[in-house]
Design an enzyme around this catalytic site. Structure first.
Site, PDB file in Angstrom:
ATOM      1  N   TYR A 130      40.267  42.790  46.882  1.00  0.00           N
ATOM      2  CA  TYR A 130      41.622  42.487  47.299  1.00  0.00           C
ATOM      3  C   TYR A 130      42.598  43.247  46.413  1.00  0.00           C
ATOM      4  CZ  TYR A 130      45.675  40.156  49.084  1.00  0.00           C
ATOM      5  OH  TYR A 130      46.873  39.912  49.703  1.00  0.00           O
ATOM      6  N   GLN A 191      44.335  35.507  54.954  1.00  0.00           N
ATOM      7  CA  GLN A 191      43.620  36.012  56.138  1.00  0.00           C
ATOM      8  C   GLN A 191      42.687  37.175  55.765  1.00  0.00           C
ATOM      9  OE1 GLN A 191      46.889  35.787  55.736  1.00  0.00           O
ATOM     10  NE2 GLN A 191      47.983  37.648  56.378  1.00  0.00           N
ATOM     11  N   ASN A 214      48.206  36.639  44.957  1.00  0.00           N
ATOM     12  CA  ASN A 214      49.167  35.550  44.752  1.00  0.00           C
ATOM     13  C   ASN A 214      48.497  34.190  44.971  1.00  0.00           C
ATOM     14  OD1 ASN A 214      48.868  35.213  47.512  1.00  0.00           O
ATOM     15  ND2 ASN A 214      50.823  36.165  48.030  1.00  0.00           N
ATOM     16  N   GLN A 259      53.148  43.419  27.719  1.00  0.00           N
ATOM     17  CA  GLN A 259      52.682  42.264  28.486  1.00  0.00           C
ATOM     18  C   GLN A 259      53.855  41.561  29.135  1.00  0.00           C
ATOM     19  OE1 GLN A 259      49.491  41.548  29.284  1.00  0.00           O
ATOM     20  NE2 GLN A 259      49.339  43.542  28.283  1.00  0.00           N
ATOM     21  N   HIS A 262      55.153  42.468  32.591  1.00  0.00           N
ATOM     22  CA  HIS A 262      54.333  42.221  33.787  1.00  0.00           C
ATOM     23  C   HIS A 262      54.931  41.142  34.668  1.00  0.00           C
ATOM     24  CE1 HIS A 262      50.723  44.603  33.910  1.00  0.00           C
ATOM     25  NE2 HIS A 262      50.497  44.438  32.629  1.00  0.00           N
ATOM     26  N   GLU A 327      43.644  36.916  26.172  1.00  0.00           N
ATOM     27  CA  GLU A 327      43.140  37.937  27.087  1.00  0.00           C
ATOM     28  C   GLU A 327      43.061  39.286  26.346  1.00  0.00           C
ATOM     29  OE1 GLU A 327      45.927  38.789  30.157  1.00  0.00           O
ATOM     30  OE2 GLU A 327      44.494  39.866  31.411  1.00  0.00           O
ATOM     31  N   HIS A 328      44.191  39.669  25.707  1.00  0.00           N
ATOM     32  CA  HIS A 328      44.245  40.906  24.921  1.00  0.00           C
ATOM     33  C   HIS A 328      44.530  40.544  23.469  1.00  0.00           C
ATOM     34  CE1 HIS A 328      45.883  41.982  28.994  1.00  0.00           C
ATOM     35  NE2 HIS A 328      45.002  42.960  28.888  1.00  0.00           N
ATOM     36  N   ASP A 361      44.616  49.201  29.477  1.00  0.00           N
ATOM     37  CA  ASP A 361      45.018  48.951  30.863  1.00  0.00           C
ATOM     38  C   ASP A 361      44.663  50.112  31.778  1.00  0.00           C
ATOM     39  OD1 ASP A 361      46.058  46.456  30.542  1.00  0.00           O
ATOM     40  OD2 ASP A 361      48.112  47.121  30.219  1.00  0.00           O
ATOM     41  N   HIS A 420       4.319  18.641  44.594  1.00  0.00           N
ATOM     42  CA  HIS A 420       4.385  19.635  43.519  1.00  0.00           C
ATOM     43  C   HIS A 420       3.080  19.615  42.718  1.00  0.00           C
ATOM     44  CE1 HIS A 420       8.701  19.556  44.363  1.00  0.00           C
ATOM     45  NE2 HIS A 420       8.911  20.524  43.495  1.00  0.00           N
TER      46      HIS A 420
END
Lengths: 436, 436
Positions: A130, A191, A214, A259, A262, A327-328, A361, A420
């Site tokens: 995506y 969708q 999103n 950052q 963003h 994250e970073h 990045d 078994h």
């Protein structure tokens, strides 16, 4: 201005905990809408996808025009400058080289009872990526998602990218071409996720879906999880810079802002052992914010979620870093290499002042899809491992079964799973008869 | 009787597709109940957990008695026979030895521009293991979940196991002891998952939750995913046996029944290239069903979901197997090793007639927590990898940054992320000034 904290303050723990717990994202509850969209796509396939695309993207498509044709891709790619193409190509080459080293090894061995054991890795057959449309359409994300899949050996890689009012970023198509993407559809939203997971008349279903999106896309991914594999549900981006006073405050300010720009929900932390250096960085941020193109976004992020923490020493910095699980993580200290080995929870570490996070990045080689919102405590960035799966292998000989079968039979009996136990017993009896 | 299919039949494709799509599990929609339980545990902690335990498990606990004490564990373990203990110990040793080989390697290298790149693996700090109570309390599952965590280096491993009316299976506690579990709580359901994910006054939160459970547990795991890591959401068990005529029909029948006896929703497939062998296996199953302890469950599973498919040759068998993507795949053919290499999607392969699937459930070494419901197309069984996470590492030198920085700057500009580009540019300017 950001928040200023010091571990020497009596209210530090309260304020730091509040910072960690700050709700940065307003996730609207779109789950029931998404459930309806998915059901509609499952029931009506292409027709539902086309209607929803007309509604949300103001774009009238047909089953035939849903997919970018080779001619359309070529025409868009022709718009990309040579310099941009060269930059994308260098990034792709470096990302490919890094991820090629992640391919896991197969194994097979014979153990002490003569049992052959091992495992084998195979690629996912088909994956869907995506790609968000609109302002957050990042060609770098196409490379970061598509290249690990192709390195893993995924045979079929499809992209969905919404094109509101028909608008497409040519660099996205160029990145897809460079990465070797097989199919590109101009659809988006829940969708698109539903079409990838369940298939339509035009779009064959995939086995794994990755990529950011999103709230609708995130809710759709969560819903189709199980039917297909998904990557993480990414939250707003974060950076933690740990820096001593021997840094240019402007460099650190730009790293924090890269950052913050963003997203208003992004979070930038500085931890330093020198309070006046912290003040200098804060001043440098304010100065840069005067002229930065995205100053509205970056300024809001820095004001609402930015923080500068003064610590007594770098061991304290590492302990706080592990609580943030960033994250970073940028380590701009004299002993950055040694400090890196002390960190337990971080998505990516950038070691030393010559390694701005922006390198990661785009061009460094490691993936930029990284765990957010403290999930580096339990998860990793995107990698080749997301596009392969392991089949375990076992092969018993009569001797091996004679050695370990009775214990299996015993455990089966203790769990009241008679068949078994009998499946082992029938073979053990044969071995005993053969031996007699 | 099971369904009989043949690839030579004109309606084969229709019937096979129907078999694959058969809805075997009635998942009640418990999501709103689970959401309330999680909110309650987050708000009230211990008090909520204790009330819900009194309500669902008919067991009055206090914060002090929620956790099994060392004395209680010792007293329960003393009830376990030496033979059962020895079998659990052998299983644990073999599972540990297999999983120890899964530990991934760290890496660090210097590339052609002088950039240092790599990654480092670290264990999850704390993990929680959900163990079902009641009839499906399997000590083997405790070993299969707990040992990979401990091999990975997880520092704190907590178990929750509901004890309805106070009943506990001593073997579960013995398995936990052998596996090195640190804490055992006698709670279950969505409240246990919520307590592990968010913590209470008595239970510290964990970072990762694994283990099977009912619909409430599955819904709770899905809801806390993101706050903590989770393993897969497991569905009913499945086995596919591919067998030629040179097998004892009774062995194959027992292997099919050892999945069928788990659950009325379990599914057992036989694919064979000899129709009369298929008939012989069907007869053997019926005979065993006359006396099997769990014949009601196994019979229902076999009748509703069992299938015997006759194929023209073994290549056709492999192609069908990949469409099933079975959790367990037994290959009982003359060329089983060669056949195994042709399989793309399977959780675990058991090679040759001396390797009944039950060996893998208990003692072989590979994990028995495996992908169900065709998810072997994109996911793997539980492993050490579920309890570690990767931090990527980058370290630029001025020379490396000079080589690749301009491309990063270019891409940042193309994505309108100015601060990203400036963070690189500021350093490149310094390099240029130094060189001048």
């Amino acid at each position: 201005m950001p928040k200023f904290l010091s571990t020497s303050d009596s209210d530090f723990e309260t304020r730091f905990t509040a910072l960690l717990g700050a709700k940065r994202e307003d996730s609207p509850d779109v789950d029931h809408i998404v459930a309806e969209i998915i059901a509609d796509v499952r029931a009506r396939g292409d027709a539902a996808v086309l209607e929803l695309t007309a509604k949300f993207d103001r774009l009238e498509l047909t089953a035939e025009t849903m997919r970018f044709s080779p001619d359309e891709i070529a025409a868009q790619c022709a718009k990309v400058s040579d310099a941009d193409t060269a930059a994308l190509q260098m990034a792709a080459d470096r990302i490919r080289a890094y991820h090629a080293r992640q391919m896991p090894d197969d194994a097979m061995w014979t153990d002490d009872v003569g049992a052959q054991l091992g495992w084998r890795w195979t690629p996912v057959s088909a994956a869907g990526l995506y790609v968000p449309g609109g302002i957050a359409t990042y060609p770098s994300s196409v490379l970061m998602n598509a290249i690990p899949a192709k390195v893993a050996g995924v045979g079929r890689l499809a992209i969905t990218v919404p094109t509101p009012d028909g608008a497409i970023n040519p660099l996205v198509l160029m990145a897809a071409k460079i990465a070797g993407v097989d199919e590109i559809y101009r659809i988006g939203g829940a969708q698109a996720v539903a079409a990838l997971a369940y298939g339509t008349q035009t779009i064959a279903p995939v086995d794994k879906i990755t990529g950011p999106g999103n709230a609708f896309v995130a809710a759709a991914k969560r819903r189709v999880f199980g039917k297909v594999g998904i990557d993480m549900i990414a939250g707003p981006s974060e950076i933690l810079v740990i820096a001593d006073k021997d840094n240019d405050p402007d460099w650190i300010a730009l790293d924090l802002l890269s950052q913050a720009e963003h997203d208003e929900s992004a979070q930038s932390f500085l931890i330093t052992d020198d309070a006046s250096f912290g003040q200098a960085v804060a001043a440098a941020v304010e100065k840069r914010l005067e002229t930065l193109e995205r100053r509205a976004i970056a300024g809001a992020s820095w004001r609402d979620f930015g923080a500068i923490v003064t610590v007594r020493d770098m061991d304290e910095a590492v302990a706080l870093s592990d609580r943030i699980a960033p994250e970073h993580l940028e380590l701009c200290t004299a002993d950055a290499d040694a400090l890196a080995t002390k960190v337990t929870h971080a998505g990516a570490i950038f070691i030393g002042g010559w390694t701005p996070e922006a390198i990661g990045d785009y061009i460094g080689g490691p993936n930029h899809v990284l765990p957010t919102a403290r999930s580096a405590r339990f998860s990793s960035g995107l990698s080749v491992m997301d596009f392969v799966k392991r089949t375990t292998l076992s092969r018993m000989t009569p001797e091996a079964l004679a050695a370990i079968g009775p214990a299996a039979e015993r455990l089966a009996q203790s769990e009241s799973l008679e068949a078994h136990g009998l499946s082992v017993r029938a073979r053990l009896d044969r071995i005993n008869n053969l031996g007699a």
